[in-house]
Scaffold this motif. Structure first.
Motif, PDB file in Angstrom:
ATOM      1  N   HIS A  11      56.551   2.690  44.724  1.00 14.88           N
ATOM      2  CA  HIS A  11      55.531   2.831  44.303  1.00 14.88           C
ATOM      3  C   HIS A  11      54.505   3.407  45.045  1.00 14.88           C
ATOM      4  CE1 HIS A  11      52.506   3.355  40.904  1.00 14.88           C
ATOM      5  NE2 HIS A  11      51.507   3.218  41.506  1.00 14.88           N
ATOM      6  N   THR A  34      53.183   7.329  45.185  1.00  9.61           N
ATOM      7  CA  THR A  34      51.581   8.339  45.078  1.00  9.61           C
ATOM      8  C   THR A  34      50.929   8.384  46.602  1.00  9.61           C
ATOM      9  OG1 THR A  34      51.075   5.580  43.498  1.00  9.61           O
ATOM     10  CG2 THR A  34      49.223   6.928  45.154  1.00  9.61           C
ATOM     11  N   ILE A  72      51.213  13.490  40.714  1.00 12.17           N
ATOM     12  CA  ILE A  72      52.242  12.574  39.805  1.00 12.17           C
ATOM     13  C   ILE A  72      54.267  13.409  39.295  1.00 12.17           C
ATOM     14  CG2 ILE A  72      52.869  10.490  38.156  1.00 12.17           C
ATOM     15  CD1 ILE A  72      50.256  10.193  38.625  1.00 12.17           C
TER      16      ILE A  72
END
Length: 273
Positions: free
Chosen positions: A152, A156, A219
């Motif tokens: 993750h 990011t 994203i």
């Protein structure tokens, strides 16, 4: 990224620190250098085995055979297969981010050319050696909470780079990009352990709506490009690099039109190549 074998860290109980590894020279190398050399061989073996056989089907004996080293030396550097997988993933992620950042920071390239080069860096790195895509997009998924957190964070970080590209293509160059990303396009640095440059959006900022739109779009774009690469790996179309790159670039250009519309920096139409 930490690329030092854990037995060179003083915090690991029962194992010597970098300052205490000593002994005679062998093949011109200090003992600590030999440990690092063996570590690198296992990293290479991990890329080969996890990227072809797969993590679930791999065994420590297979990794040792590929590295040309014994199990004793495996446990010199790693606690488990997952430990090796983690270090392999961080090595790949760091190398990729360094290439992306170098493309974005090219002082001789215009912004749109630097952005295209950064996308090309991602696509070529992942599909030029399909083992990279297999490990990053398939093998590490769902292994553990620790690896999911690392995955993750890496996603990011890449979203931060994509957000910077969106703001630049949307006509918001210079101080505005630096304000939101903590340094600007390509400034986040390499490594999956580094914190992404996306700052929380201040709802009172005059461009808050623009920033939030860019953040969410970035994203979603990272997820979309990842899925394109995953489709290429699973579908056996890894040679389709140019088309994937074309689609990825057009996605970011189209998305930048929304930034322009919100920020009032230009007409709400897709940017052209």
């Amino acid at each position: 990224m930490n690329t030092t074998p854990h037995n060179l860290h003083p915090a690991v109980p029962g194992l010597p620190s970098a300052g205490t590894v000593s002994g005679r020279l062998y093949s011109g190398l200090q003992p600590s250098e030999r440990v690092q050399e063996r570590y690198e061989k296992f990293i290479d073996a991990g890329i080969e085995v996890f990227g072809t056989v797969g993590y679930a089907s791999s065994k420590i004996k297979t990794l040792c055979h590929c590295a040309g080293l014994s199990e004793r030396y495996f446990y010199e550097s790693f606690d488990s297969r997952e430990h090796l997988l983690t270090d392999v993933y961080e090595r790949i992620s760091t190398n990729l981010m360094q290439q992306v950042t170098a493309a974005l920071q090219d002082p001789d390239a215009e912004a749109k050319d630097a952005i295209k080069a950064s996308l090309a860096a991602v696509v070529n790195f992942m599909l030029g050696d399909p083992r990279h895509a297999q490990i990053v997009l398939v093998e590490i998924v769902g292994i553990s909470e620790e690896l999911e957190a690392k995955r993750h964070l890496a996603m990011t970080n890449f979203a931060g780079q994509s957000m910077g590209a969106l703001l630049v293509l949307g006509g918001l160059e210079g101080p505005v990009v630096k304000e939101m990303l903590g340094g600007g396009l390509g400034s986040q640095g390499g490594g999956s352990k580094s914190r992404a440059g996306i700052r929380p959006v201040d709802p009172n900022h005059p461009l808050a709506e623009v920033f939030e739109f860019a953040r969410l779009t970035a994203i979603s774009m990272v997820g979309g490009v990842n899925n394109m690469l995953l489709d290429a790996v699973i579908g056996g179309t890894t040679a389709n690099v140019e088309k994937i790159l074309e689609v990825a670039y057009q996605l970011i250009c189209n998305a930048s039109s929304g930034i322009r519309a919100l920020a009032g920096t230009g007409p709400a139409r897709p940017a052209r190549k």
